[in-house]
Motif scaffolding. Structure first.
Motif, PDB file in Angstrom:
ATOM      1  N   ASP A 104       6.084 -96.696 -39.201  1.00  0.00           N
ATOM      2  CA  ASP A 104       6.685 -96.659 -37.869  1.00  0.00           C
ATOM      3  C   ASP A 104       6.227 -95.468 -37.033  1.00  0.00           C
ATOM      4  O   ASP A 104       6.859 -95.118 -36.037  1.00  0.00           O
ATOM      5  N   SER A 105       5.117 -94.833 -37.415  1.00  0.00           N
ATOM      6  CA  SER A 105       4.693 -93.605 -36.744  1.00  0.00           C
ATOM      7  C   SER A 105       3.589 -93.810 -35.717  1.00  0.00           C
ATOM      8  O   SER A 105       3.220 -92.887 -35.000  1.00  0.00           O
ATOM      9  N   GLY A 106       3.031 -95.009 -35.656  1.00  0.00           N
ATOM     10  CA  GLY A 106       1.864 -95.256 -34.811  1.00  0.00           C
ATOM     11  C   GLY A 106       0.560 -95.051 -35.553  1.00  0.00           C
ATOM     12  O   GLY A 106      -0.508 -95.444 -35.082  1.00  0.00           O
ATOM     13  N   LEU A 107       0.625 -94.436 -36.740  1.00  0.00           N
ATOM     14  CA  LEU A 107      -0.572 -94.227 -37.551  1.00  0.00           C
ATOM     15  C   LEU A 107      -0.978 -95.522 -38.243  1.00  0.00           C
ATOM     16  O   LEU A 107      -0.131 -96.287 -38.711  1.00  0.00           O
ATOM     17  N   ARG A 108      -2.287 -95.760 -38.304  1.00  0.00           N
ATOM     18  CA  ARG A 108      -2.794 -96.955 -38.985  1.00  0.00           C
ATOM     19  C   ARG A 108      -3.561 -96.607 -40.248  1.00  0.00           C
ATOM     20  O   ARG A 108      -3.589 -97.384 -41.197  1.00  0.00           O
ATOM     21  N   CYS A 109      -4.209 -95.439 -40.271  1.00  0.00           N
ATOM     22  CA  CYS A 109      -4.879 -95.014 -41.495  1.00  0.00           C
ATOM     23  C   CYS A 109      -5.140 -93.517 -41.454  1.00  0.00           C
ATOM     24  O   CYS A 109      -5.195 -92.911 -40.382  1.00  0.00           O
ATOM     25  N   ASP A 110      -5.285 -92.956 -42.644  1.00  0.00           N
ATOM     26  CA  ASP A 110      -5.616 -91.539 -42.819  1.00  0.00           C
ATOM     27  C   ASP A 110      -6.617 -91.493 -43.968  1.00  0.00           C
ATOM     28  O   ASP A 110      -6.242 -91.685 -45.124  1.00  0.00           O
ATOM     29  N   GLN A 111      -7.891 -91.267 -43.641  1.00  0.00           N
ATOM     30  CA  GLN A 111      -8.957 -91.427 -44.629  1.00  0.00           C
ATOM     31  C   GLN A 111      -9.826 -90.175 -44.726  1.00  0.00           C
ATOM     32  O   GLN A 111      -9.988 -89.437 -43.753  1.00  0.00           O
ATOM     33  N   THR A 112     -10.384 -89.986 -45.901  1.00  0.00           N
ATOM     34  CA  THR A 112     -11.483 -89.044 -46.089  1.00  0.00           C
ATOM     35  C   THR A 112     -12.768 -89.854 -46.063  1.00  0.00           C
ATOM     36  O   THR A 112     -12.900 -90.838 -46.803  1.00  0.00           O
ATOM     37  N   ILE A 113     -13.695 -89.469 -45.203  1.00  0.00           N
ATOM     38  CA  ILE A 113     -14.942 -90.221 -45.073  1.00  0.00           C
ATOM     39  C   ILE A 113     -16.132 -89.287 -45.264  1.00  0.00           C
ATOM     40  O   ILE A 113     -16.009 -88.066 -45.190  1.00  0.00           O
ATOM     41  N   ARG A 114     -17.285 -89.900 -45.500  1.00  0.00           N
ATOM     42  CA  ARG A 114     -18.562 -89.191 -45.509  1.00  0.00           C
ATOM     43  C   ARG A 114     -19.549 -89.982 -44.663  1.00  0.00           C
ATOM     44  O   ARG A 114     -19.519 -91.216 -44.645  1.00  0.00           O
ATOM     45  N   LEU A 115     -20.406 -89.274 -43.974  1.00  0.00           N
ATOM     46  CA  LEU A 115     -21.394 -89.931 -43.128  1.00  0.00           C
ATOM     47  C   LEU A 115     -22.411 -90.662 -43.985  1.00  0.00           C
ATOM     48  O   LEU A 115     -22.796 -90.192 -45.058  1.00  0.00           O
ATOM     49  N   ASN A 116     -22.853 -91.811 -43.479  1.00  0.00           N
ATOM     50  CA  ASN A 116     -23.651 -92.726 -44.287  1.00  0.00           C
ATOM     51  C   ASN A 116     -25.135 -92.704 -43.950  1.00  0.00           C
ATOM     52  O   ASN A 116     -25.965 -93.079 -44.779  1.00  0.00           O
ATOM     53  N   LEU A 151      -2.939 -80.336 -42.430  1.00  0.00           N
ATOM     54  CA  LEU A 151      -1.873 -80.810 -41.559  1.00  0.00           C
ATOM     55  C   LEU A 151      -1.672 -82.310 -41.735  1.00  0.00           C
ATOM     56  O   LEU A 151      -2.607 -83.037 -42.096  1.00  0.00           O
ATOM     57  N   ASP A 152      -0.449 -82.782 -41.452  1.00  0.00           N
ATOM     58  CA  ASP A 152      -0.228 -84.229 -41.560  1.00  0.00           C
ATOM     59  C   ASP A 152      -0.923 -84.943 -40.405  1.00  0.00           C
ATOM     60  O   ASP A 152      -1.219 -84.353 -39.356  1.00  0.00           O
ATOM     61  N   ALA A 153      -1.190 -86.218 -40.604  1.00  0.00           N
ATOM     62  CA  ALA A 153      -2.012 -86.989 -39.662  1.00  0.00           C
ATOM     63  C   ALA A 153      -1.385 -87.068 -38.281  1.00  0.00           C
ATOM     64  O   ALA A 153      -2.090 -87.026 -37.262  1.00  0.00           O
ATOM     65  N   LEU A 154      -0.060 -87.179 -38.189  1.00  0.00           N
ATOM     66  CA  LEU A 154       0.585 -87.282 -36.886  1.00  0.00           C
ATOM     67  C   LEU A 154       0.420 -85.987 -36.092  1.00  0.00           C
ATOM     68  O   LEU A 154       0.257 -86.017 -34.864  1.00  0.00           O
ATOM     69  N   THR A 155       0.416 -84.856 -36.772  1.00  0.00           N
ATOM     70  CA  THR A 155       0.193 -83.574 -36.091  1.00  0.00           C
ATOM     71  C   THR A 155      -1.206 -83.519 -35.488  1.00  0.00           C
ATOM     72  O   THR A 155      -1.396 -83.014 -34.378  1.00  0.00           O
ATOM     73  N   ILE A 156      -2.190 -84.052 -36.197  1.00  0.00           N
ATOM     74  CA  ILE A 156      -3.557 -84.103 -35.662  1.00  0.00           C
ATOM     75  C   ILE A 156      -3.585 -84.924 -34.367  1.00  0.00           C
ATOM     76  O   ILE A 156      -4.213 -84.538 -33.373  1.00  0.00           O
ATOM     77  N   ALA A 157      -2.881 -86.069 -34.364  1.00  0.00           N
ATOM     78  CA  ALA A 157      -2.821 -86.905 -33.152  1.00  0.00           C
ATOM     79  C   ALA A 157      -2.154 -86.154 -32.007  1.00  0.00           C
ATOM     80  O   ALA A 157      -2.597 -86.242 -30.854  1.00  0.00           O
ATOM     81  N   LEU A 158      -1.112 -85.390 -32.303  1.00  0.00           N
ATOM     82  CA  LEU A 158      -0.418 -84.625 -31.259  1.00  0.00           C
ATOM     83  C   LEU A 158      -1.285 -83.477 -30.750  1.00  0.00           C
ATOM     84  O   LEU A 158      -1.242 -83.127 -29.563  1.00  0.00           O
ATOM     85  N   ILE A 159      -2.094 -82.893 -31.625  1.00  0.00           N
ATOM     86  CA  ILE A 159      -3.032 -81.847 -31.195  1.00  0.00           C
ATOM     87  C   ILE A 159      -4.017 -82.416 -30.177  1.00  0.00           C
ATOM     88  O   ILE A 159      -4.297 -81.804 -29.144  1.00  0.00           O
ATOM     89  N   TYR A 160      -4.531 -83.611 -30.454  1.00  0.00           N
ATOM     90  CA  TYR A 160      -5.497 -84.202 -29.527  1.00  0.00           C
ATOM     91  C   TYR A 160      -4.867 -84.491 -28.166  1.00  0.00           C
ATOM     92  O   TYR A 160      -5.541 -84.421 -27.130  1.00  0.00           O
TER      93      TYR A 160
END
Length: 203
Positions: A104-116, A151-160
């Motif tokens: 219910d937070s608006g978040l859809r995913c929180d992933q660690t990725i690497r460039l391909n 930081l939690d993912a929602l905080t990152i969205a609020l920073i942006y």
């Protein structure tokens, strides 16, 4: 982007028959004051200004995806700074890890990725964090990219979300300091007028 007349400012050719200069500003959100600014002809890419900005360890640099350049972002990372930006749709990557997000937070995913891609791996070999978020106020689907994993993912969205304050800064500059008409057509004259506008804002 400050648009100019190509007939009067031929040295500032931007796209085809257009002319412009680009003002890149590092805005300190603690006081809404410019901490750094650079001014160049319109055909210079925005990401090049990342080579000029002062980098402070522990600081957060929030920028739109026009500044997405992995080699330059790695410079921020190597200096101990954090960045939050948006991921371009054509970026090639693979997901190394996925973390659960509240439904219910608006978040859809929180992933660690690497460039391909080969270039991506060469420019930024470290892991990155990809966060997908739907803004409840605008229904916009936003994909964030950051090197901040604590930081939690929602905080990152609020920073942006605070990036919008740079748009308010530019709007104020254009509305109140009359940067649509210039007293000189010479490059130095244009620069003097724009620097004077920034000084007036600081005052």
């Amino acid at each position: 982007l400050i648009e100019l007349s190509l007939a009067l400012f031929p040295w500032a050719r931007w796209q085809g028959s257009q002319a412009a200069v680009k003002l890149n500003v590092l805005l300190d959100l603690r006081a809404d004051l410019p901490a750094f600014a650079s001014l160049h002809e319109g055909d210079r890419h925005e990401a090049a200004s990342l080579d000029e900005i002062p980098v402070s360890s522990g600081s957060y640099y929030v920028m739109d995806r026009g500044y997405l350049d992995f080699l330059r972002l790695r410079r921020l990372h190597a200096a101990g700074a954090f960045f939050v930006t948006r991921l371009k749709t054509n970026t090639r990557f693979y997901v190394a890890e996925s973390r659960p997000v509240p439904a219910d937070s608006g978040l859809r995913c929180d992933q660690t990725i690497r460039l391909n891609s080969a270039k991506g791996r060469r420019c930024y070999p470290e892991p990155l964090r990809r966060i997908s978020y739907i803004d409840p106020e605008t229904d916009l689907w936003l994909i964030f990219l950051t090197n901040q994993f604590l930081l939690d993912a929602l905080t990152i969205a609020l920073i942006y979300r605070h990036r919008w304050r740079i748009e308010l800064f530019f709007r104020w500059i254009k509305q109140h300091l009359r940067l649509r008409g210039f007293f000189s057509t010479h490059p130095n004259g244009v620069r003097v007028q724009i620097w004077s506008a920034i000084c007036a804002y600081l005052l």
